[in-house]
Design a protein around this motif. Sequence first.
Motif, PDB file in Angstrom:
ATOM      1  N   LYS A  62     -14.904  -3.032  47.120  1.00 17.72           N
ATOM      2  CA  LYS A  62     -15.872  -2.416  46.210  1.00 17.72           C
ATOM      3  C   LYS A  62     -17.199  -2.156  46.920  1.00 17.72           C
ATOM      4  O   LYS A  62     -17.829  -1.118  46.714  1.00 17.72           O
ATOM      5  N   LEU A  63     -17.630  -3.087  47.760  1.00 17.10           N
ATOM      6  CA  LEU A  63     -18.874  -2.896  48.508  1.00 17.10           C
ATOM      7  C   LEU A  63     -18.743  -1.748  49.504  1.00 17.10           C
ATOM      8  O   LEU A  63     -19.675  -0.959  49.674  1.00 17.10           O
ATOM      9  N   GLU A  65     -16.829   0.833  49.166  1.00 17.14           N
ATOM     10  CA  GLU A  65     -16.848   2.038  48.343  1.00 17.14           C
ATOM     11  C   GLU A  65     -18.279   2.367  47.903  1.00 17.14           C
ATOM     12  O   GLU A  65     -18.726   3.505  48.004  1.00 17.14           O
ATOM     13  N   LYS A  66     -18.996   1.364  47.445  1.00 15.70           N
ATOM     14  CA  LYS A  66     -20.372   1.532  46.967  1.00 15.70           C
ATOM     15  C   LYS A  66     -21.277   2.082  48.083  1.00 15.70           C
ATOM     16  O   LYS A  66     -22.142   2.922  47.845  1.00 15.70           O
ATOM     17  N   GLU A  67     -21.052   1.597  49.292  1.00 17.07           N
ATOM     18  CA  GLU A  67     -21.873   2.020  50.436  1.00 17.07           C
ATOM     19  C   GLU A  67     -21.376   3.323  51.067  1.00 17.07           C
ATOM     20  O   GLU A  67     -21.915   3.774  52.068  1.00 17.07           O
TER      21      GLU A  67
END
Length: 72
Positions: A62-63, A65-67
Motif C-alpha cells: 500500500k505504501l 502504491e501511495k508513493e
Amino acid sequence: MDKMCNLGQAWFEEGKEEGKEEGIVTTLLRAIVSIVKHYGVTTEQAMANLGIPENEYDKYNKLLEKEGLALT
C-alpha cells in the motif's frame, strides 16, 4: 540472495541512524524497489529477503502504491 539481505540491512541501518521510523520505512521502500528492478523478483520475494514479516507485506504494498512506486 545474501547480497540482497546485506543491501537491505545497510539501508535499514541508514534509516535507523536517522532515528526516525519514517526514515526506516523510506529506506525499506527504496530497497524493495531496487531489489525488484535489479534482480527481477516479485515485491513479496524482495520483502522476504529484506526480512519483512509476511503480515506486513500488505502495508508495504500500500505504501509503494501511495508513493507511486507500485511494481505489480
